[in-house]
Design a protein around this motif. Structure first.
Motif, PDB file in Angstrom:
ATOM      1  N   VAL A  27       0.866  -1.226  -0.005  1.00  0.00           N
ATOM      2  CA  VAL A  27       0.004   0.047  -0.047  1.00  0.00           C
ATOM      3  C   VAL A  27       0.918   1.334   0.006  1.00  0.00           C
ATOM      4  O   VAL A  27       2.075   1.514   0.729  1.00  0.00           O
ATOM      5  CB  VAL A  27      -1.029   0.159   1.118  1.00  0.00           C
ATOM      6  CG1 VAL A  27      -1.582   1.445   1.122  1.00  0.00           C
ATOM      7  CG2 VAL A  27      -1.990  -1.249   1.051  1.00  0.00           C
ATOM      8  N   ARG A  28       0.634   2.289  -0.823  1.00  0.00           N
ATOM      9  CA  ARG A  28       1.183   3.333  -0.939  1.00  0.00           C
ATOM     10  C   ARG A  28       0.524   4.657  -1.070  1.00  0.00           C
ATOM     11  O   ARG A  28      -0.724   4.388  -1.144  1.00  0.00           O
ATOM     12  CB  ARG A  28       2.074   3.503  -2.220  1.00  0.00           C
ATOM     13  CG  ARG A  28       3.129   2.234  -2.651  1.00  0.00           C
ATOM     14  CD  ARG A  28       4.165   2.412  -1.367  1.00  0.00           C
ATOM     15  NE  ARG A  28       5.163   1.295  -1.759  1.00  0.00           N
ATOM     16  CZ  ARG A  28       5.247   0.253  -0.864  1.00  0.00           C
ATOM     17  NH1 ARG A  28       4.359   0.288   0.103  1.00  0.00           N
ATOM     18  NH2 ARG A  28       6.373  -0.763  -1.172  1.00  0.00           N
ATOM     19  N   ALA A  29       1.014   5.748  -1.088  1.00  0.00           N
ATOM     20  CA  ALA A  29      -0.119   6.906  -0.934  1.00  0.00           C
ATOM     21  C   ALA A  29      -0.696   6.826  -2.341  1.00  0.00           C
ATOM     22  O   ALA A  29      -0.692   6.613  -3.376  1.00  0.00           O
ATOM     23  CB  ALA A  29       0.880   8.275  -0.897  1.00  0.00           C
ATOM     24  N   GLY A  30      -2.044   7.162  -2.127  1.00  0.00           N
ATOM     25  CA  GLY A  30      -3.270   7.108  -3.079  1.00  0.00           C
ATOM     26  C   GLY A  30      -3.752   5.830  -3.251  1.00  0.00           C
ATOM     27  O   GLY A  30      -4.859   5.932  -3.757  1.00  0.00           O
ATOM     28  N   ASP A  31      -3.374   4.823  -2.722  1.00  0.00           N
ATOM     29  CA  ASP A  31      -3.888   3.297  -2.700  1.00  0.00           C
ATOM     30  C   ASP A  31      -5.120   3.412  -1.985  1.00  0.00           C
ATOM     31  O   ASP A  31      -5.404   4.225  -0.894  1.00  0.00           O
ATOM     32  CB  ASP A  31      -3.035   2.347  -2.398  1.00  0.00           C
ATOM     33  CG  ASP A  31      -1.987   2.030  -3.399  1.00  0.00           C
ATOM     34  OD1 ASP A  31      -1.829   2.744  -4.491  1.00  0.00           O
ATOM     35  OD2 ASP A  31      -0.956   1.233  -2.961  1.00  0.00           O
ATOM     36  N   ARG A  32      -6.106   2.661  -2.137  1.00  0.00           N
ATOM     37  CA  ARG A  32      -7.342   2.326  -1.498  1.00  0.00           C
ATOM     38  C   ARG A  32      -7.241   1.174  -0.559  1.00  0.00           C
ATOM     39  O   ARG A  32      -6.843   0.205  -0.994  1.00  0.00           O
ATOM     40  CB  ARG A  32      -8.573   2.332  -2.141  1.00  0.00           C
ATOM     41  CG  ARG A  32      -8.744   3.732  -3.058  1.00  0.00           C
ATOM     42  CD  ARG A  32      -9.891   3.526  -4.116  1.00  0.00           C
ATOM     43  NE  ARG A  32     -10.068   4.759  -4.775  1.00  0.00           N
ATOM     44  CZ  ARG A  32     -10.371   5.037  -5.879  1.00  0.00           C
ATOM     45  NH1 ARG A  32     -11.214   3.865  -6.443  1.00  0.00           N
ATOM     46  NH2 ARG A  32     -10.414   5.893  -6.578  1.00  0.00           N
ATOM     47  N   VAL A  33      -7.557   1.391   0.661  1.00  0.00           N
ATOM     48  CA  VAL A  33      -7.900   0.195   1.759  1.00  0.00           C
ATOM     49  C   VAL A  33      -9.387   0.048   2.160  1.00  0.00           C
ATOM     50  O   VAL A  33      -9.643   1.123   2.782  1.00  0.00           O
ATOM     51  CB  VAL A  33      -6.663   0.484   2.933  1.00  0.00           C
ATOM     52  CG1 VAL A  33      -6.960  -0.533   3.607  1.00  0.00           C
ATOM     53  CG2 VAL A  33      -5.560   0.326   2.270  1.00  0.00           C
TER      54      VAL A  33
END
Length: 131
Positions: A49-55
């Motif tokens: 998971v990186r910045a901008g990814d959705r969880v």
């Protein structure tokens, strides 16, 4: 940039021993809240998971929801809250359009996700809470 994550960290630096949250018969200090959120961020980061990814967060009302939410905020990831009462085609629709690559779900709801998993190609990881 000032975000809720930055506000939590700043407060923890100013008053680490002050109570951040009381839930049922437990309580957490600001310093503990930051530590738990950073642990969650570490787990998410290990999963890519990186910045901008959705969880996706399909969790009930619990402190773990906050630690996961702040963990995402720490990374700059976007949380997608998912109603714990959803199931079947409606749940599939929400998950398919959410674009989440990681989903944190209550253990008791895991069967609902398992039944849909082969129809959710973007969902790479499912983490179950509790047991």
């Amino acid at each position: 940039m000032n975000t809720l994550w930055h506000a939590l960290v700043a407060q923890a630096e100013r008053q680490p021993e002050r109570t951040f949250l009381r839930f049922a018969d437990q309580q957490w200090r600001y310093a503990e809240a930051v530590e738990l959120a950073r642990r969650a961020a570490g787990i998410f980061a290990e999963l890519g998971v990186r910045a901008g990814d959705r969880v996706g967060l399909m969790l009930g009302n619990s402190p773990d929801y906050l630690w996961a939410w702040f963990g995402c905020a720490c990374l700059g990831a976007v949380t997608v809250p998912i109603n714990i009462h959803l199931k079947g085609d409606v749940l599939h629709y929400i998950l398919e359009h959410a674009g989440a690559t990681v989903l944190v779900v209550e253990q008791s709801l895991l069967d609902r996700i398992t039944a849909l998993r082969d129809r959710l190609p973007e969902l790479r990881h499912v983490l179950a809470r509790g047991g």
